[in-house]
Every structure is written in C-alpha cells, then in structure tokens.
Design a protein around this motif. Structure first.
Motif, PDB file in Angstrom:
ATOM      1  N   ILE A 249      40.795 -14.111  68.956  1.00 22.43           N
ATOM      2  CA  ILE A 249      41.307 -13.743  67.634  1.00 22.43           C
ATOM      3  C   ILE A 249      42.322 -12.618  67.827  1.00 22.43           C
ATOM      4  O   ILE A 249      42.034 -11.618  68.487  1.00 22.43           O
TER       5      ILE A 249
ATOM      6  N   VAL B 139      39.745 -23.454  55.780  1.00 20.08           N
ATOM      7  CA  VAL B 139      39.329 -23.497  57.183  1.00 20.08           C
ATOM      8  C   VAL B 139      38.485 -24.740  57.441  1.00 20.08           C
ATOM      9  O   VAL B 139      38.620 -25.394  58.492  1.00 20.08           O
TER      10      VAL B 139
ATOM     11  N   HIS C 251      49.968 -22.221  59.193  1.00 22.19           N
ATOM     12  CA  HIS C 251      49.411 -21.924  57.874  1.00 22.19           C
ATOM     13  C   HIS C 251      50.412 -21.119  57.069  1.00 22.19           C
ATOM     14  O   HIS C 251      51.175 -20.314  57.605  1.00 22.19           O
TER      15      HIS C 251
ATOM     16  N   VAL D 165      39.560 -14.803  56.972  1.00 15.87           N
ATOM     17  CA  VAL D 165      39.862 -15.930  57.864  1.00 15.87           C
ATOM     18  C   VAL D 165      39.103 -15.781  59.184  1.00 15.87           C
ATOM     19  O   VAL D 165      38.558 -16.757  59.709  1.00 15.87           O
ATOM     20  N   SER D 166      39.050 -14.562  59.711  1.00 22.36           N
ATOM     21  CA  SER D 166      38.315 -14.352  60.962  1.00 22.36           C
ATOM     22  C   SER D 166      36.842 -14.703  60.804  1.00 22.36           C
ATOM     23  O   SER D 166      36.245 -15.338  61.681  1.00 22.36           O
TER      24      SER D 166
ATOM     25  N   ASN E  95      46.063 -13.883  63.003  1.00 20.60           N
ATOM     26  CA  ASN E  95      46.151 -13.423  61.612  1.00 20.60           C
ATOM     27  C   ASN E  95      47.465 -12.672  61.428  1.00 20.60           C
ATOM     28  O   ASN E  95      47.614 -11.546  61.901  1.00 20.60           O
TER      29      ASN E  95
ATOM     30  N   ILE F   2      38.759 -24.483  66.581  1.00 19.52           N
ATOM     31  CA  ILE F   2      39.868 -23.530  66.667  1.00 19.52           C
ATOM     32  C   ILE F   2      39.588 -22.599  67.843  1.00 19.52           C
ATOM     33  O   ILE F   2      38.601 -21.868  67.847  1.00 19.52           O
TER      34      ILE F   2
ATOM     35  N   VAL G 189      36.419 -18.496  60.790  1.00 11.03           N
ATOM     36  CA  VAL G 189      36.713 -19.141  62.072  1.00 11.03           C
ATOM     37  C   VAL G 189      35.730 -18.704  63.148  1.00 11.03           C
ATOM     38  O   VAL G 189      35.352 -19.506  64.017  1.00 11.03           O
TER      39      VAL G 189
ATOM     40  N   LEU H 182      42.946 -17.874  67.009  1.00  9.79           N
ATOM     41  CA  LEU H 182      43.352 -17.567  65.635  1.00  9.79           C
ATOM     42  C   LEU H 182      44.292 -16.381  65.653  1.00  9.79           C
ATOM     43  O   LEU H 182      43.983 -15.339  66.252  1.00  9.79           O
TER      44      LEU H 182
END
Length: 218
Positions: free
Chosen positions: A104, A41, A3, A88-89, A56, A51, A92, A54
C-alpha cells in the motif's frame, strides 16, 4: 486498474493507455464515501481478482489565510486527502491480510513536515498521511503487508500550474530546491516502482521524500 470519480476523464485515460498497449481496466466511485468505497472495491475484486498493490493518490488543495479558512473547505480537504486513504486501504487490506502479502502506497507531500502560509489544512492532512502510514505499518506489517508513502516536493502538474506560472513563486521554488528546478511527474515513477516491488519487502512505515533536496537543506 485506474480509478477516478470523473467517468469521462477516466475513460479517456483508459483509452490512451490501452492504445499504448497496456492492459487497463477502470472503476469510477467516490473515495470519500464509505459505502461507495466498499461497493467499488468489491466490484474491482470481482473483475480483476486480488489487489497486490494499492496507490492512494486522491488529493485536492485549497488556499486561504488560516483565520479565514472556510470550515467546508477543511472538511473537503480532510475527506479527500486523508479519509479516502483510510477507507480504501481498509477495504483492500482485508484481502491482503488473508493472502499474507500486499503493498500500500500513500501519496503525501513535503508539507507533512514543512508549513507554509495559507495551506495549514492541507499540511495537516499530509501530516495525517504520514502517521496513517506508520500506524498501518504497525497493524498490517505482521500480516506481510508493507505500507509506505511518497512525499513529493514541488512538481509541475495541472494542480500546481498557477504556481508554476507565478514568477515570484517559481523563483522561490528554484532557489529553495538544491536541484534548482520544479520536479517532473515522471521523476516519481522510480519511487513508486521500488515501493511496489519485492525490492521493498523489508521497507515498511516509511515516508520516501522525492523533492530535489528541499527538505535536506535550510
């Protein structure tokens, strides 16, 4: 899945990894914008499915004396370094909760516990990452999700190139770090692999410091 918000840079990295034999997809969207994250997402999930891990890793730095630090720069740092990880967390983690598993990993910094002149807002965002990690552990741990963070020390990267090139600052880093040198980016790989693997299934809410010993000594 790679990303980034720079589609051209993302395409170059995707092509390079593909040329090395990796199976790579990419998605370009702005992680500081809620709608962009939700739609981005969703598109990723449509393309690659669930996913499992993840990472970040969005981050920026800005330096200025505290009393002269521009408000706009404060908001930019908070949005990029902290809000993006939350957005984003959240997007996801919904799927991870449904499946009862997931990893994560936030990328923080030793500045979550160490302050230096001129980077107070940056340090504040990294302190926020540490507490986001612990809070998400409390919320998501019962669903079988592990949330941890990696806190790098001083690493030689494109972002830190001006500091590496500064003899006085480099000398300070080398003297302050028991390893006696700047970190190499590939030395973060082991921590990321560990936190992505089943070996870390009982590790949750932790900040793993990778700093050559800097935070262990005075």
């Amino acid at each position: 899945m790679l990303h980034g918000r720079d589609a051209e840079a993302l395409a170059r990295e995707t092509d390079a990894l593909t040329a090395d034999g990796a199976s790579v997809s990419s998605a370009a969207f702005d992680v500081t914008e809620e709608d962009a994250v939700e739609h981005g997402v969703a598109r990723v999930l449509e393309r690659v499915g669930a996913i499992d891990v993840l990472v970040n890793n969005a981050g920026v730095q800005s330096r200025a004396p505290f009393t002269e630090f521009p408000t706009a720069e404060w908001h930019r740092l908070v949005a990029t370094n902290l809000t993006s990880a939350f957005l984003v967390s959240r997007a996801v983690a919904r799927g991870m909760q449904q499946r009862g598993r997931g990893k994560i990993i936030h990328i923080g910094s030793v500045q979550f516990m160490l302050g230096r002149p001129g980077i107070t807002p940056y340090a504040a965002t990294k302190g926020g990452i540490a507490m986001l990690t612990r809070g998400m552990c409390a919320d998501l741990g019962p669903s079988g999700i592990q949330v941890n963070a990696i806190a790098p020390g001083y690493f030689a990267t494109d972002l830190t190139a001006p500091l590496v090139a500064d003899p006085d600052f480099s000398d300070w880093v080398e003297r302050r770090t028991p390893a006696g040198r700047w970190g190499r980016v590939d030395e973060l790989i082991g921590a990321a692999v560990f936190l992505s693997s089943r070996a870390s299934d009982f590790v949750n809410g932790q900040v793993l410091t990778v700093d050559g010993g800097m935070t262990a000594v005075v």
